[in-house]
Write a protein that holds these residues in place. Sequence first.
Motif, PDB file in Angstrom:
ATOM      1  N   ARG A 173       0.834  -1.202   0.000  1.00  0.00           N
ATOM      2  CA  ARG A 173       0.000   0.000   0.000  1.00  0.00           C
ATOM      3  C   ARG A 173       0.869   1.254   0.000  1.00  0.00           C
ATOM      4  O   ARG A 173       0.576   2.228  -0.697  1.00  0.00           O
ATOM      5  N   SER A 174       1.943   1.229   0.769  1.00  0.00           N
ATOM      6  CA  SER A 174       2.858   2.381   0.796  1.00  0.00           C
ATOM      7  C   SER A 174       3.569   2.544  -0.539  1.00  0.00           C
ATOM      8  O   SER A 174       3.819   3.675  -0.986  1.00  0.00           O
ATOM      9  N   LEU A 175       3.899   1.414  -1.180  1.00  0.00           N
ATOM     10  CA  LEU A 175       4.580   1.477  -2.468  1.00  0.00           C
ATOM     11  C   LEU A 175       3.742   2.199  -3.511  1.00  0.00           C
ATOM     12  O   LEU A 175       4.267   2.976  -4.325  1.00  0.00           O
ATOM     13  N   ILE A 176       2.440   1.968  -3.486  1.00  0.00           N
ATOM     14  CA  ILE A 176       1.554   2.581  -4.476  1.00  0.00           C
ATOM     15  C   ILE A 176       1.652   4.108  -4.445  1.00  0.00           C
ATOM     16  O   ILE A 176       1.571   4.776  -5.480  1.00  0.00           O
ATOM     17  N   HIS A 177       1.896   4.672  -3.263  1.00  0.00           N
ATOM     18  CA  HIS A 177       1.986   6.127  -3.147  1.00  0.00           C
ATOM     19  C   HIS A 177       3.179   6.688  -3.916  1.00  0.00           C
ATOM     20  O   HIS A 177       3.186   7.874  -4.276  1.00  0.00           O
ATOM     21  N   GLU A 178       4.184   5.851  -4.174  1.00  0.00           N
ATOM     22  CA  GLU A 178       5.359   6.311  -4.911  1.00  0.00           C
ATOM     23  C   GLU A 178       5.030   6.603  -6.380  1.00  0.00           C
ATOM     24  O   GLU A 178       5.805   7.264  -7.070  1.00  0.00           O
ATOM     25  N   TYR A 179       3.899   6.084  -6.850  1.00  0.00           N
ATOM     26  CA  TYR A 179       3.555   6.265  -8.262  1.00  0.00           C
ATOM     27  C   TYR A 179       2.727   7.517  -8.518  1.00  0.00           C
ATOM     28  O   TYR A 179       2.543   7.912  -9.664  1.00  0.00           O
ATOM     29  N   PHE A 180       2.244   8.135  -7.456  1.00  0.00           N
ATOM     30  CA  PHE A 180       1.413   9.334  -7.636  1.00  0.00           C
ATOM     31  C   PHE A 180       2.254  10.452  -8.257  1.00  0.00           C
ATOM     32  O   PHE A 180       3.320  10.809  -7.757  1.00  0.00           O
ATOM     33  N   GLY A 181       1.787  11.000  -9.366  1.00  0.00           N
ATOM     34  CA  GLY A 181       2.472  12.121  -9.987  1.00  0.00           C
ATOM     35  C   GLY A 181       3.658  11.747 -10.851  1.00  0.00           C
ATOM     36  O   GLY A 181       4.288  12.635 -11.449  1.00  0.00           O
ATOM     37  N   LEU A 182       3.998  10.442 -10.941  1.00  0.00           N
ATOM     38  CA  LEU A 182       5.137  10.036 -11.764  1.00  0.00           C
ATOM     39  C   LEU A 182       4.763  10.124 -13.241  1.00  0.00           C
ATOM     40  O   LEU A 182       3.788   9.517 -13.684  1.00  0.00           O
ATOM     41  N   LYS A 183       5.542  10.861 -14.013  1.00  0.00           N
ATOM     42  CA  LYS A 183       5.288  11.007 -15.450  1.00  0.00           C
ATOM     43  C   LYS A 183       6.351  10.211 -16.209  1.00  0.00           C
ATOM     44  O   LYS A 183       7.544  10.506 -16.120  1.00  0.00           O
ATOM     45  N   LEU A 184       5.901   9.203 -16.945  1.00  0.00           N
ATOM     46  CA  LEU A 184       6.813   8.361 -17.712  1.00  0.00           C
ATOM     47  C   LEU A 184       6.938   8.870 -19.142  1.00  0.00           C
ATOM     48  O   LEU A 184       5.993   9.458 -19.690  1.00  0.00           O
ATOM     49  N   PRO A 185       8.073   8.631 -19.779  1.00  0.00           N
ATOM     50  CA  PRO A 185       8.215   8.990 -21.192  1.00  0.00           C
ATOM     51  C   PRO A 185       7.403   8.039 -22.076  1.00  0.00           C
ATOM     52  O   PRO A 185       6.788   7.090 -21.581  1.00  0.00           O
ATOM     53  N   ASN A 186       7.447   8.267 -23.374  1.00  0.00           N
ATOM     54  CA  ASN A 186       6.646   7.462 -24.313  1.00  0.00           C
ATOM     55  C   ASN A 186       7.350   6.142 -24.617  1.00  0.00           C
ATOM     56  O   ASN A 186       7.831   5.904 -25.731  1.00  0.00           O
ATOM     57  N   ILE A 187       7.395   5.270 -23.619  1.00  0.00           N
ATOM     58  CA  ILE A 187       8.095   3.998 -23.757  1.00  0.00           C
ATOM     59  C   ILE A 187       7.147   2.900 -24.214  1.00  0.00           C
ATOM     60  O   ILE A 187       5.931   2.996 -24.072  1.00  0.00           O
ATOM     61  N   LYS A 188       7.745   1.846 -24.763  1.00  0.00           N
ATOM     62  CA  LYS A 188       6.990   0.658 -25.165  1.00  0.00           C
ATOM     63  C   LYS A 188       7.524  -0.524 -24.366  1.00  0.00           C
ATOM     64  O   LYS A 188       8.722  -0.781 -24.346  1.00  0.00           O
ATOM     65  N   ILE A 189       6.594  -1.221 -23.718  1.00  0.00           N
ATOM     66  CA  ILE A 189       6.951  -2.320 -22.807  1.00  0.00           C
ATOM     67  C   ILE A 189       6.295  -3.596 -23.295  1.00  0.00           C
ATOM     68  O   ILE A 189       5.078  -3.640 -23.515  1.00  0.00           O
ATOM     69  N   ALA A 190       7.093  -4.641 -23.466  1.00  0.00           N
ATOM     70  CA  ALA A 190       6.575  -5.963 -23.834  1.00  0.00           C
ATOM     71  C   ALA A 190       6.552  -6.849 -22.597  1.00  0.00           C
ATOM     72  O   ALA A 190       7.563  -6.984 -21.907  1.00  0.00           O
ATOM     73  N   ILE A 191       5.395  -7.438 -22.322  1.00  0.00           N
ATOM     74  CA  ILE A 191       5.218  -8.341 -21.183  1.00  0.00           C
ATOM     75  C   ILE A 191       4.952  -9.736 -21.723  1.00  0.00           C
ATOM     76  O   ILE A 191       4.033  -9.930 -22.526  1.00  0.00           O
ATOM     77  N   THR A 192       5.733 -10.720 -21.311  1.00  0.00           N
ATOM     78  CA  THR A 192       5.523 -12.091 -21.778  1.00  0.00           C
ATOM     79  C   THR A 192       4.923 -12.935 -20.661  1.00  0.00           C
ATOM     80  O   THR A 192       5.328 -12.828 -19.504  1.00  0.00           O
ATOM     81  N   GLY A 193       3.952 -13.773 -21.022  1.00  0.00           N
ATOM     82  CA  GLY A 193       3.353 -14.686 -20.068  1.00  0.00           C
ATOM     83  C   GLY A 193       1.907 -14.345 -19.770  1.00  0.00           C
ATOM     84  O   GLY A 193       1.413 -13.258 -20.101  1.00  0.00           O
ATOM     85  N   SER A 194       1.231 -15.301 -19.124  1.00  0.00           N
ATOM     86  CA  SER A 194      -0.195 -15.118 -18.808  1.00  0.00           C
ATOM     87  C   SER A 194      -0.533 -15.596 -17.407  1.00  0.00           C
ATOM     88  O   SER A 194      -1.699 -15.630 -17.036  1.00  0.00           O
ATOM     89  N   GLY A 195       0.462 -15.964 -16.620  1.00  0.00           N
ATOM     90  CA  GLY A 195       0.213 -16.480 -15.279  1.00  0.00           C
ATOM     91  C   GLY A 195       0.278 -15.403 -14.209  1.00  0.00           C
ATOM     92  O   GLY A 195       0.097 -14.212 -14.478  1.00  0.00           O
ATOM     93  N   ARG A 196       0.547 -15.836 -12.974  1.00  0.00           N
ATOM     94  CA  ARG A 196       0.550 -14.913 -11.839  1.00  0.00           C
ATOM     95  C   ARG A 196       1.607 -13.820 -11.995  1.00  0.00           C
ATOM     96  O   ARG A 196       1.389 -12.672 -11.601  1.00  0.00           O
ATOM     97  N   VAL A 197       2.773 -14.180 -12.528  1.00  0.00           N
ATOM     98  CA  VAL A 197       3.828 -13.178 -12.709  1.00  0.00           C
ATOM     99  C   VAL A 197       3.325 -12.057 -13.611  1.00  0.00           C
ATOM    100  O   VAL A 197       3.443 -10.871 -13.292  1.00  0.00           O
ATOM    101  N   ALA A 198       2.757 -12.436 -14.756  1.00  0.00           N
ATOM    102  CA  ALA A 198       2.239 -11.431 -15.693  1.00  0.00           C
ATOM    103  C   ALA A 198       1.131 -10.599 -15.063  1.00  0.00           C
ATOM    104  O   ALA A 198       1.049  -9.382 -15.286  1.00  0.00           O
ATOM    105  N   HIS A 199       0.281 -11.232 -14.240  1.00  0.00           N
ATOM    106  CA  HIS A 199      -0.784 -10.480 -13.568  1.00  0.00           C
ATOM    107  C   HIS A 199      -0.203  -9.431 -12.631  1.00  0.00           C
ATOM    108  O   HIS A 199      -0.730  -8.311 -12.528  1.00  0.00           O
ATOM    109  N   GLY A 200       0.890  -9.780 -11.943  1.00  0.00           N
ATOM    110  CA  GLY A 200       1.552  -8.812 -11.072  1.00  0.00           C
ATOM    111  C   GLY A 200       2.164  -7.664 -11.853  1.00  0.00           C
ATOM    112  O   GLY A 200       2.082  -6.497 -11.446  1.00  0.00           O
ATOM    113  N   VAL A 201       2.780  -7.983 -12.999  1.00  0.00           N
ATOM    114  CA  VAL A 201       3.362  -6.941 -13.850  1.00  0.00           C
ATOM    115  C   VAL A 201       2.269  -5.982 -14.333  1.00  0.00           C
ATOM    116  O   VAL A 201       2.422  -4.755 -14.282  1.00  0.00           O
TER     117      VAL A 201
END
Length: 405
Positions: A173-201
């Motif tokens: 819950r505390s970690l989520i607060h670190e994302y408030f206001g974070l502006k990311l550049p126009n990146i492209k991210i590839a995620i492989t998989g369909s299991g629990r790991v991918a769900h976490g990503v």
Amino acid sequence: MQRTKINRMIVIGLIREGKTPADNRVALTPAQCKWIKQYRADIKVIVQTSSTRCFTDAEYKKVGVEVMEDMSGCDILLGIKEVPINMLIANKTYLFFSHTKKKQSHNKKLLQSIIEKNITLIDYECLEHEDGQRIIGFGFFAGIVGAHNGIMAYGNKTKLYSLPRVFESKDYRSLIHEYFGLKLPNIKIAITGSGRVAHGVIEIMNLLGIHEVEPDEYLERNFSYPVYVQLKGADLYTHKELKTYKREHFHAHAAEYRSRFLPYTRCTDILMNGIYWDTTIPRLFETTDIDESFTIQTIADITDDTNGSIPINLGDETIENPVYGVDRNTFTKTIPYLENSIDIMAVGNLPNELPRDASSYFGEQLIKHVLDDVLKGGNEIIDRATMVKNGNLTNEYAYLRDYVS
């Protein structure tokens, strides 16, 4: 297998983790032990004293759980990582991740000792539904931590933004607060998989406001905002001759397939790898594919197989220093974030960065889906996960005989 009828109280022991580096997760939290004490008169839980566990001895004592050193009076012993050989107690039933299923050379002596000591081993990794889906594990939190670390590493390399370490946050819950206001550049991210790991990503992608796009869009378009694509089995592999993908056939005959991932290496900034891999499965790409058109700068290899689906995974790093570089020309390990490096995040115990949350999630699944059937003497699922029964390899794992002989 004939099932055992329970006529007495079963004593479960939560053992101290002895592997180096130390793991601070646990199979059951104090709150879960309290629930068992209240609602399961047929079970007694004892906790082995530990100074490194994410929940202290005092927290277990506070909810009325006995804490002691001697585990010899327990019927079933629950751990997390591999149990050191000198800590194994003969004639007991153990549940932990043994990491022997793939004939891992560094754990050969462990499985030999389990057999010699007449132990029954039920491996968490082998607890699967009939369709092969894992029942219990830390994959979701591995995905969360791995995704965060991958995004963090890219920021460190490009100096476009910065993120703190996960373990610096008290909890998820505390970690989520670190994302408030974070502006990311126009990146492209590839995620492989369909299991629990991918769900976490994907959980982290959503928290960061990164948009999902379809594979064809991802390959063909540039975007004015950060995007990700999730690539599942049919997106990643195709039969060499038939040009098709069937999940059951792939898992039985993976060597007949080739990777379809190469086009993604030419338009991706960050790769989050969450697929299962063994030696029969084609790698996502080969080192020979790394040339001027290879755009990937950061790889979070969350499933973390050395020289596996990511051929430039050169081995584990630690939670303290999770990222290293691989020189694009020589493929040798370097410090991270160099101009000519591809940065690799590869850590074998990622959930340890959020140990209390990960342990709570794991224990809930253990109680809900596994524990009762173990106490009753098993069922088909438990039987398939039992690698060793009273010192003998079971039929399911007879292929390991040459490994332990």
